[in-house]
Scaffold this motif. Structure first.
Motif, PDB file in Angstrom:
ATOM      1  N   VAL A   1     -19.739  45.410 -43.403  1.00  0.00           N
ATOM      2  CA  VAL A   1     -20.846  45.663 -42.472  1.00  0.00           C
ATOM      3  C   VAL A   1     -20.489  46.953 -41.747  1.00  0.00           C
ATOM      4  CG1 VAL A   1     -22.207  44.818 -40.534  1.00  0.00           C
ATOM      5  CG2 VAL A   1     -21.261  43.191 -42.181  1.00  0.00           C
TER       6      VAL A   1
ATOM      7  N   LEU B   1     -15.625  44.315 -41.106  1.00  0.00           N
ATOM      8  CA  LEU B   1     -16.629  44.471 -40.050  1.00  0.00           C
ATOM      9  C   LEU B   1     -16.276  45.673 -39.182  1.00  0.00           C
ATOM     10  CD1 LEU B   1     -16.794  40.740 -38.843  1.00  0.00           C
ATOM     11  CD2 LEU B   1     -18.480  41.937 -40.256  1.00  0.00           C
TER      12      LEU B   1
ATOM     13  N   ILE C   1     -22.211  36.661 -31.880  1.00  0.00           N
ATOM     14  CA  ILE C   1     -21.619  37.314 -33.064  1.00  0.00           C
ATOM     15  C   ILE C   1     -20.165  36.879 -33.218  1.00  0.00           C
ATOM     16  CG2 ILE C   1     -20.666  39.578 -33.757  1.00  0.00           C
ATOM     17  CD1 ILE C   1     -23.421  39.402 -34.845  1.00  0.00           C
TER      18      ILE C   1
ATOM     19  N   PRO D   1     -18.826  45.044 -34.894  1.00  0.00           N
ATOM     20  CA  PRO D   1     -20.012  44.183 -34.938  1.00  0.00           C
ATOM     21  C   PRO D   1     -20.645  43.934 -33.573  1.00  0.00           C
ATOM     22  CG  PRO D   1     -18.009  42.892 -35.283  1.00  0.00           C
ATOM     23  CD  PRO D   1     -17.617  44.344 -35.336  1.00  0.00           C
TER      24      PRO D   1
ATOM     25  N   MET E   1     -25.005  41.526 -40.695  1.00  0.00           N
ATOM     26  CA  MET E   1     -23.929  40.533 -40.783  1.00  0.00           C
ATOM     27  C   MET E   1     -24.349  39.377 -41.698  1.00  0.00           C
ATOM     28  SD  MET E   1     -21.171  39.777 -38.854  1.00  0.00           S
ATOM     29  CE  MET E   1     -20.444  38.483 -37.972  1.00  0.00           C
TER      30      MET E   1
END
Ligand SMILES: Nc1ncnc2c1ncn2[C@@H]1O[C@H](COP(=O)(O)OP(=O)(O)OP(=O)(O)O)[C@@H](O)[C@H]1O
Ligand SMILES: [Mg+2]
Length: 240
Positions: free
Chosen positions: A87, A164, A179, A167, A151
């Motif tokens: 991501v 990630l 999250i 995030p 995500m």
């Protein structure tokens, strides 16, 4: 030993004259949640891009191995097939596709239709905002909503390793909590995670181990709980 999913050795990256990463070693073992923290410009995103082979033209030295294999020259669809999902920083969604289509795209390597439908229902449950807007173009979502979608889409591929990049960026405090709850749950399900975060406190609280990156070097590594108590980490990254 031997159970590392990701192993980075002697990685150096230079953009022209700018040395962004100056020889780092980092590994993530199976099932681990590892946090990579550090100030703006430390080289965190560059490190993730070097791992996935998505750097712009620049000088790269050292090795990256994912499940014992080099990722050199892999295209993004190869990465998904190898069950590595990233991501990226900011928004990594297909802006001209609907939310539903983005989630389906995330699952394109899977053929278990019932499982895919169940996963979409699960993510709509986790992020009701996305459900309400299922047919809407992803490009019309707010920044935070796109972050949630990115995500969820990454997780639709059932990755073994999830990378990630910040995030929590651009999310309200409540969504940051949410999250991180998702990240902790995904980790509990056994997915291996490398988490790059500015929010060092939340990242280290969620992680098993951590690395601190400073001006292209790894300056500290250890058990995440110990790092939270380390006076140097507290002073430089936790504002304590
Ligand atoms: N494409 C590029 N061309 C030239 N320099 C770059 C490029 N991308 C990054 N840099 C430089 O490399 C250094 C590391 O950048 P990087 O994006 O990896 O930092 P970061 O740790 O992710 O920072 P942040 O927390 O702000 O996202 C910075 O000095 C940045 O200006
Ligand atoms: Mg970055």
């Amino acid at each position: 030993m031997g159970d590392n999913v990701l192993k980075v050795s002697g990685l150096k990256v230079a953009y022209g004259g700018i040395k962004a990463v100056k020889g780092i070693d980092l590994e993530v073992n199976k099932g681990e949640l590892v946090a990579l923290i550090g100030a703006n410009g430390a080289g965190k995103t560059t490190t993730l891009k070097a791992i996935t082979g998505t750097l712009p033209p620049c000088k790269v030295e050292g090795t990256v191995s994912y499940k014992g294999e080099s990722l050199k020259g892999s295209k993004s669809f190869h990465l998904v097939e190898k069950r590595l999902a990233m991501v990226p920083e900011g928004r990594g969604v297909f802006t001209r596709m609907s939310i539903q289509e983005n989630l389906m795209m995330g699952a394109y390597t899977r053929d278990d239709k019932a499982g895919i439908d169940a996963d979409i229902a699960k993510w709509f449950d986790v992020f009701p905002r996305l459900k309400e807007r299922a047919a809407q173009m992803a490009g019309t979502l707010s920044g935070g909503e796109q972050q949630m979608l990115a995500m969820a889409r990454a997780l639709m591929s059932h990755p073994e390793l999830l990378l990630l990049d910040e995030p929590s960026m651009g999310l309200s405090p409540i969504m940051v909590e949410k999250i991180f709850e998702v990240i902790r749950n995904v980790s509990k399900e056994g997915i291996t995670i490398l988490l790059v975060e500015q929010n060092a406190k939340l990242a280290l609280q969620a992680a098993h181990r951590g690395y601190v990156m400073d001006s292209g070097h790894i300056t500290m590594t250890g058990n995440a709980k110990d790092m939270l108590d380390d006076p140097r980490v507290k002073a430089a990254y936790l504002g304590e």
